[in-house]
Design an enzyme around this catalytic site. Structure first.
Site, PDB file in Angstrom:
ATOM      1  N   GLN A  19      -6.428  53.213  43.328  1.00  0.00           N
ATOM      2  CA  GLN A  19      -6.937  52.925  44.575  1.00  0.00           C
ATOM      3  C   GLN A  19      -7.539  54.204  45.360  1.00  0.00           C
ATOM      4  O   GLN A  19      -8.093  54.389  46.329  1.00  0.00           O
ATOM      5  CB  GLN A  19      -5.980  52.538  45.677  1.00  0.00           C
ATOM      6  CG  GLN A  19      -5.171  50.983  45.118  1.00  0.00           C
ATOM      7  CD  GLN A  19      -3.973  50.799  45.747  1.00  0.00           C
ATOM      8  OE1 GLN A  19      -4.163  49.964  46.881  1.00  0.00           O
ATOM      9  NE2 GLN A  19      -3.081  51.275  45.236  1.00  0.00           N
ATOM     10  N   SER A  65       2.094  54.003  45.198  1.00  0.00           N
ATOM     11  CA  SER A  65       1.411  52.768  45.910  1.00  0.00           C
ATOM     12  C   SER A  65       2.424  52.111  46.609  1.00  0.00           C
ATOM     13  O   SER A  65       3.451  51.654  46.014  1.00  0.00           O
ATOM     14  CB  SER A  65       0.749  51.988  45.262  1.00  0.00           C
ATOM     15  OG  SER A  65       0.076  50.889  45.926  1.00  0.00           O
ATOM     16  N   GLU A 101       9.270  55.117  48.029  1.00  0.00           N
ATOM     17  CA  GLU A 101       9.878  54.411  48.958  1.00  0.00           C
ATOM     18  C   GLU A 101       9.857  52.910  48.445  1.00  0.00           C
ATOM     19  O   GLU A 101       9.011  52.528  47.302  1.00  0.00           O
ATOM     20  CB  GLU A 101       9.116  54.201  50.199  1.00  0.00           C
ATOM     21  CG  GLU A 101       9.213  55.300  51.319  1.00  0.00           C
ATOM     22  CD  GLU A 101       7.914  55.164  52.290  1.00  0.00           C
ATOM     23  OE1 GLU A 101       7.995  55.937  53.276  1.00  0.00           O
ATOM     24  OE2 GLU A 101       7.206  54.475  52.337  1.00  0.00           O
ATOM     25  N   CYS A 127     -29.759  59.972  56.878  1.00  0.00           N
ATOM     26  CA  CYS A 127     -30.659  59.777  55.414  1.00  0.00           C
ATOM     27  C   CYS A 127     -31.789  60.546  55.533  1.00  0.00           C
ATOM     28  O   CYS A 127     -32.492  60.516  56.629  1.00  0.00           O
ATOM     29  CB  CYS A 127     -30.956  58.313  55.176  1.00  0.00           C
ATOM     30  SG  CYS A 127     -32.029  57.997  53.969  1.00  0.00           S
ATOM     31  N   HIS A 161     -11.448  51.487  45.028  1.00  0.00           N
ATOM     32  CA  HIS A 161     -11.744  51.729  46.453  1.00  0.00           C
ATOM     33  C   HIS A 161     -12.984  52.937  46.508  1.00  0.00           C
ATOM     34  O   HIS A 161     -13.079  53.257  47.658  1.00  0.00           O
ATOM     35  CB  HIS A 161     -10.583  52.239  47.223  1.00  0.00           C
ATOM     36  CG  HIS A 161      -9.597  51.033  47.444  1.00  0.00           C
ATOM     37  ND1 HIS A 161      -8.391  51.205  47.877  1.00  0.00           N
ATOM     38  CD2 HIS A 161      -9.719  49.507  47.282  1.00  0.00           C
ATOM     39  CE1 HIS A 161      -7.827  50.179  48.182  1.00  0.00           C
ATOM     40  NE2 HIS A 161      -8.503  48.999  47.620  1.00  0.00           N
ATOM     41  N   CYS A 193     -31.487  52.474  53.479  1.00  0.00           N
ATOM     42  CA  CYS A 193     -32.379  52.253  52.424  1.00  0.00           C
ATOM     43  C   CYS A 193     -31.789  52.398  50.899  1.00  0.00           C
ATOM     44  O   CYS A 193     -32.505  52.500  50.088  1.00  0.00           O
ATOM     45  CB  CYS A 193     -33.707  53.223  52.647  1.00  0.00           C
ATOM     46  SG  CYS A 193     -32.882  54.957  52.452  1.00  0.00           S
TER      47      CYS A 193
HETATM   48  N1  APR Z   1       5.826  60.286  44.443  1.00  0.00           N
HETATM   49  C1  APR Z   1       6.252  59.052  44.654  1.00  0.00           C
HETATM   50  N2  APR Z   1       5.708  58.157  45.792  1.00  0.00           N
HETATM   51  C2  APR Z   1       4.839  59.028  46.861  1.00  0.00           C
HETATM   52  C3  APR Z   1       4.650  60.272  46.665  1.00  0.00           C
HETATM   53  C4  APR Z   1       5.295  61.210  45.551  1.00  0.00           C
HETATM   54  N3  APR Z   1       4.943  62.543  45.502  1.00  0.00           N
HETATM   55  N4  APR Z   1       4.007  60.611  48.013  1.00  0.00           N
HETATM   56  C5  APR Z   1       4.013  59.328  48.540  1.00  0.00           C
HETATM   57  N5  APR Z   1       4.594  58.475  47.867  1.00  0.00           N
HETATM   58  C6  APR Z   1       4.526  57.011  48.355  1.00  0.00           C
HETATM   59  C7  APR Z   1       4.616  56.795  49.841  1.00  0.00           C
HETATM   60  O1  APR Z   1       6.158  56.544  50.016  1.00  0.00           O
HETATM   61  C8  APR Z   1       3.994  55.445  49.881  1.00  0.00           C
HETATM   62  O2  APR Z   1       4.990  54.302  49.749  1.00  0.00           O
HETATM   63  O3  APR Z   1       3.365  56.581  47.816  1.00  0.00           O
HETATM   64  C9  APR Z   1       3.131  55.451  48.764  1.00  0.00           C
HETATM   65  C10 APR Z   1       1.613  55.450  49.257  1.00  0.00           C
HETATM   66  O4  APR Z   1       1.289  54.344  49.819  1.00  0.00           O
HETATM   67  P1  APR Z   1       0.082  54.229  50.914  1.00  0.00           P
HETATM   68  O5  APR Z   1      -0.035  55.584  51.652  1.00  0.00           O
HETATM   69  O6  APR Z   1       0.080  53.081  51.613  1.00  0.00           O
HETATM   70  O7  APR Z   1      -1.203  54.536  49.777  1.00  0.00           O
HETATM   71  P2  APR Z   1      -1.781  53.382  48.949  1.00  0.00           P
HETATM   72  O8  APR Z   1      -0.725  52.645  48.305  1.00  0.00           O
HETATM   73  O9  APR Z   1      -2.534  53.858  47.942  1.00  0.00           O
HETATM   74  O10 APR Z   1      -2.772  52.739  49.859  1.00  0.00           O
HETATM   75  C11 APR Z   1      -3.737  51.713  49.445  1.00  0.00           C
HETATM   76  O11 APR Z   1      -4.790  51.477  51.811  1.00  0.00           O
HETATM   77  O12 APR Z   1      -5.655  52.750  53.623  1.00  0.00           O
HETATM   78  C12 APR Z   1      -6.042  51.912  52.328  1.00  0.00           C
HETATM   79  O13 APR Z   1      -7.894  52.334  51.227  1.00  0.00           O
HETATM   80  C13 APR Z   1      -6.584  52.978  51.569  1.00  0.00           C
HETATM   81  O14 APR Z   1      -6.528  53.039  48.962  1.00  0.00           O
HETATM   82  C14 APR Z   1      -5.739  52.980  50.076  1.00  0.00           C
HETATM   83  C15 APR Z   1      -4.830  51.635  50.362  1.00  0.00           C
END
Ligand code: APR
Length: 266
Positions: A108, A201, A228, A160, A126, A137
């Protein structure tokens, strides 16, 4: 070096066994894998959406209404994004692909750090922050062209050269559909994989957060590494709530130990 709980060591060994015995493992990553490279995630405690409201700064509707708002946020975070280097988590995933254990990475993230770390088959669902396009264009610009333009014109949004429409980074904003090729390839991979490793994620944004459901609904395995909890933890074979930059290299190390033992006994 973080001191690991015995249960974490057990999970790392189990994850290594699952991966080395897999036939076509895939990896799904989110912003959490890049925080140890200095790039903020979106929903962690110091995430981007805490500073910039996604409905104002992250949606295509708000971009079309006033692109300069998005570009102000982009100007703030772009240097961190452009100057970031891969961390141990990215290199560990690239190693799993080199070992022919991981067949593809679905990310992502738009920061291109998987490719910088040496990963080859990467589906950027993404988009990518190093490409820019004109909504008028369809002209396309790379990062160097855009940076040179912004330095010379000194105004936001960059327009552009051909039709003077505001430019947009080739990233998917809320309200936009995902690029078809990456979307359908990712669904196909999620349906066919026997082990999906999910790293960094929150699994909170559709349709990507639904991909693991294709895997687990076929009775196949999920490994989740995230600091988390996520909505799929109770359906995952293995959940490790720790840093991806710590855990992923330890999984690779354990896989190498298993492989060395197998070579010794053959
Ligand atoms: N190691 C493990 N987990 C981590 C670390 C780390 N070093 N740093 C952060 N995290 C965890 C956070 O606690 C969180 O649960 O990674 C997760 C990141 O989640 P998001 O910030 O929601 O990111 P993501 O899941 O990629 O979001 C998806 O949302 O806003 C849109 O387009 C954006 O691609 C993104 C999409």
């Amino acid at each position: 070096m973080e001191i690991l709980e015995p249960v974490e060591k057990e999970s790392i060994n189990k994850a290594a066994e699952l991966l080395i015995n897999s036939k076509n493992a895939v990896v799904l990553t989110g912003a959490g894998i890049s925080t140890e490279s200095g790039i903020p995630d979106f929903r962690g405690e110091s995430g981007i959406w805490a500073k910039y409201k996604p409905e104002i700064y992250g949606s295509i509707q708000s971009f079309l209404n006033d692109p300069s708002k998005f570009w102000k946020m982009a100007e703030d975070i772009a240097p961190t994004l452009f100057n970031a280097e891969p961390n141990a988590g990215h290199y560990a995933i690239a190693a799993l692909e080199k070992m022919n254990i991981v067949k593809a990475i679905i990310t992502q993230n738009v920061d291109e750090l998987h490719q910088k770390a040496g990963s080859i088959i990467v589906y950027e669902v993404h988009g990518n922050i190093n490409r820019f396009s004109c909504l008028g264009c369809r002209a396309s610009y790379n990062k160097q062209q855009l940076l040179r333009k912004m330095k010379k014109e000194k105004k936001l949004p960059p327009l552009c050269d051909f039709c003077a429409t505001p430019l947009k980074p080739s990233v998917v904003l809320f309200g936009e559909s995902l690029p078809n090729f990456e979307k359908y390839m990712s669904i196909d991979l999620a349906k066919k994989t026997d082990v999906m490793l999910i790293a960094g994620s929150s699994l909170s944004v559709a349709p990507v957060c639904d991909l693991p459901l294709y895997t687990v609904s076929e009775g196949r395995k999920l490994i989740i590494i995230n600091d988390e909890p996520t909505y799929l933890d109770e359906r995952a074979e293995i959940v490790i709530n720790n840093k991806t930059g710590t855990i992923l290299p330890l999984i690779v190390e354990q896989i190498k130990k298993i492989q060395a033992n197998r070579d010794l006994n053959t």
